[in-house]
Design an enzyme around this catalytic site. Structure first.
Site, PDB file in Angstrom:
ATOM      1  N   THR A  41       0.807  -1.220   0.000  1.00 52.61           N
ATOM      2  CA  THR A  41       0.000   0.000   0.000  1.00 52.61           C
ATOM      3  C   THR A  41       0.840   1.271   0.000  1.00 52.61           C
ATOM      4  OG1 THR A  41      -1.715  -1.160   1.202  1.00 52.61           O
ATOM      5  CG2 THR A  41      -1.773   1.216   1.352  1.00 52.61           C
ATOM      6  N   SER A  63       0.960 -10.258   0.442  1.00 55.83           N
ATOM      7  CA  SER A  63       0.300 -11.556   0.631  1.00 55.83           C
ATOM      8  C   SER A  63       0.851 -12.580  -0.359  1.00 55.83           C
ATOM      9  CB  SER A  63      -1.208 -11.419   0.438  1.00 55.83           C
ATOM     10  OG  SER A  63      -1.687 -10.464   1.346  1.00 55.83           O
ATOM     11  N   THR A  77       2.060  -4.485   4.625  1.00 55.50           N
ATOM     12  CA  THR A  77       2.033  -4.794   6.060  1.00 55.50           C
ATOM     13  C   THR A  77       1.655  -6.247   6.359  1.00 55.50           C
ATOM     14  OG1 THR A  77      -0.233  -3.964   6.140  1.00 55.50           O
ATOM     15  CG2 THR A  77       1.510  -2.435   6.786  1.00 55.50           C
ATOM     16  N   ASP A  78       0.929  -6.876   5.413  1.00 53.20           N
ATOM     17  CA  ASP A  78       0.359  -8.196   5.731  1.00 53.20           C
ATOM     18  C   ASP A  78       1.400  -9.226   6.158  1.00 53.20           C
ATOM     19  OD1 ASP A  78      -2.121  -7.193   5.241  1.00 53.20           O
ATOM     20  OD2 ASP A  78      -2.351  -8.083   3.255  1.00 53.20           O
ATOM     21  N   THR A 101       3.375 -20.201  21.720  1.00 52.74           N
ATOM     22  CA  THR A 101       2.054 -19.865  22.267  1.00 52.74           C
ATOM     23  C   THR A 101       1.203 -19.035  21.295  1.00 52.74           C
ATOM     24  OG1 THR A 101       0.848 -18.727  24.034  1.00 52.74           O
ATOM     25  CG2 THR A 101       3.023 -17.869  23.533  1.00 52.74           C
ATOM     26  N   GLN A 102      -0.102 -19.231  21.387  1.00 49.54           N
ATOM     27  CA  GLN A 102      -1.030 -18.416  20.580  1.00 49.54           C
ATOM     28  C   GLN A 102      -1.170 -17.014  21.165  1.00 49.54           C
ATOM     29  OE1 GLN A 102      -4.805 -20.465  20.168  1.00 49.54           O
ATOM     30  NE2 GLN A 102      -3.817 -22.340  19.462  1.00 49.54           N
TER      31      GLN A 102
END
Ligand code: ASP
Length: 347
Positions: free
Chosen positions: A18, A64, A94-95, A281-282
């Site tokens: 972007t 992406s 940024t993705d 960890t999530q």
């Protein structure tokens, strides 16, 4: 480009995303910005005492579509230009920026110059864009030197919404706010306000040897994210992927997982067949502590590798990098658990 006359030289590498978009005045469509006319678009850059050159990827990509082959090319551009420039600013969507910054931190061993990733939530050509400030801040960070002439931030970092974060500690956590990146387990390297405040105690020491580029990344990896209700079929299918060498197991809380026998058996037979399972960890903050709860003791006993406070983005990047270097078994375990670029904190 040279660094003569003490004027710092910065290479801006535009990968897409972007930040580099402006509105075509004729069609109204968003089109990529021509970085050769950078000073025309951001005249204030003239006030920063540095020479800026740019390199644009062709084609530019939405992040992406990021792939290891692109990471290798990006790292090569930095390596080829390493001695000509004082610092690098990477403009990136940024993705997947957190993944790219993580992998570059492993690929560029002995880095002693800033590699500053930035991007934006609104295109450069939009009036309220965050891209202009992010870009100017990134240039300032790339140029900054201490009193003895060494770079203030000689590491791969992300500069976003006034925060300068270690790249391999970040995650994109917001799809809308200008404040889009989080470094949940590591303090800021610098903060932009009226002045730029550098937190030198948080910054990596510059690499002492020659820059070494590691270009082999092994893609025989997977991320297995746990959720209540995950079936045996799902776990079995992922662990049965042909050629699989490394799995990032995204567990709950401090590294906890179901105690169902089928789950333990599946993991154990995968580990026994040579697949390395790295427990991450999530949670966006805090650390894996295997053995703290009953729901992680079994993971420890079957040989799951604790990932401490590493992010998933950094864990997958590190797994690709270490497998690419040919490590397996106990050696891979040792390096996974050793901080190589400040990506994890071993308690
Ligand atoms: N999809 C875009 C990308 O990551 C979003 C952005 O640029 O921020 O390339």
């Amino acid at each position: 480009m040279t660094t003569s006359n003490q004027t710092p030289a910065i290479l801006v590498i535009y990968t897409g995303g972007t930040i580099g978009m402006i509105k075509d005045p004729h069609t109204g469509a968003l089109t990529p910005f021509d970085f050769h006319t950078l000073y025309k678009h951001i005249p204030i850059l003239e006030n920063i005492s540095c020479q800026i050159e740019s390199y644009s990827f062709d084609p530019l990509i939405d992040s992406s579509n990021m792939k290891p082959a692109f990471w290798i090319k990006l790292a090569e551009v930095i390596e080829e230009n390493y001695h000509k420039f004082d610092g690098f600013v990477v403009l990136h969507g940024t993705d997947t920026m957190a993944y790219s910054a993580s992998v570059l931190s492993f690929m560029l061993e002995n880095l002693n110059k800033p590699v500053v990733f930035t991007g934006s939530q609104l295109p450069m050509g939009v009036i309220r864009t965050d891209g202009r400030d992010n870009f100017i801040n990134a240039i300032e960070i790339a140029v900054a030197k201490n009193e003895v002439g060494l770079p203030m931030i000689p590491e791969v970092c992300i500069c976003f919404e006034n925060n300068i974060m270690r790249g391999n500690r970040t995650s994109k956590f917001n799809a809308e706010n200008f404040n889009a990146f989080l470094s949940g387990n590591y303090p800021l390297l610098a903060k932009v306000g009226v002045h730029i405040k550098y937190f030198e105690q948080n910054v990596m020491k510059p690499g002492s040897g020659k820059l070494q580029l590691h270009k082999k990344l092994d893609q025989d990896v997977a991320i297995l994210k746990l959720f209540p209700g995950i079936t045996e079929n799902v776990v079995k299918s992922i662990l049965a992927i042909s050629g699989l060498k490394g799995v990032i197991l995204e567990t709950y809380g401090a590294g906890n997982a179901p105690t169902d026998q089928w789950f333990i058996d599946e993991l154990e037979s995968a580990i026994n067949s040579g697949i390395s399972v790295f427990n991450v960890t999530q949670c966006k903050g805090g650390s894996v502590e295997m053995g703290k709860y009953e729901t992680s003791i079994h993971l420890e006993s079957i040989g799951v590798i604790g990932g401490y406070d590493i992010t998933t983005e950094s864990a997958i990047a590190k797994m690709m990098y270490l497998l690419g270097k040919g490590y397996s078994g106990p050696e891979l375990r040792k390096f996974l658990q050793t901080p190589l670029a400040g990506e994890l904190t071993v308690e």
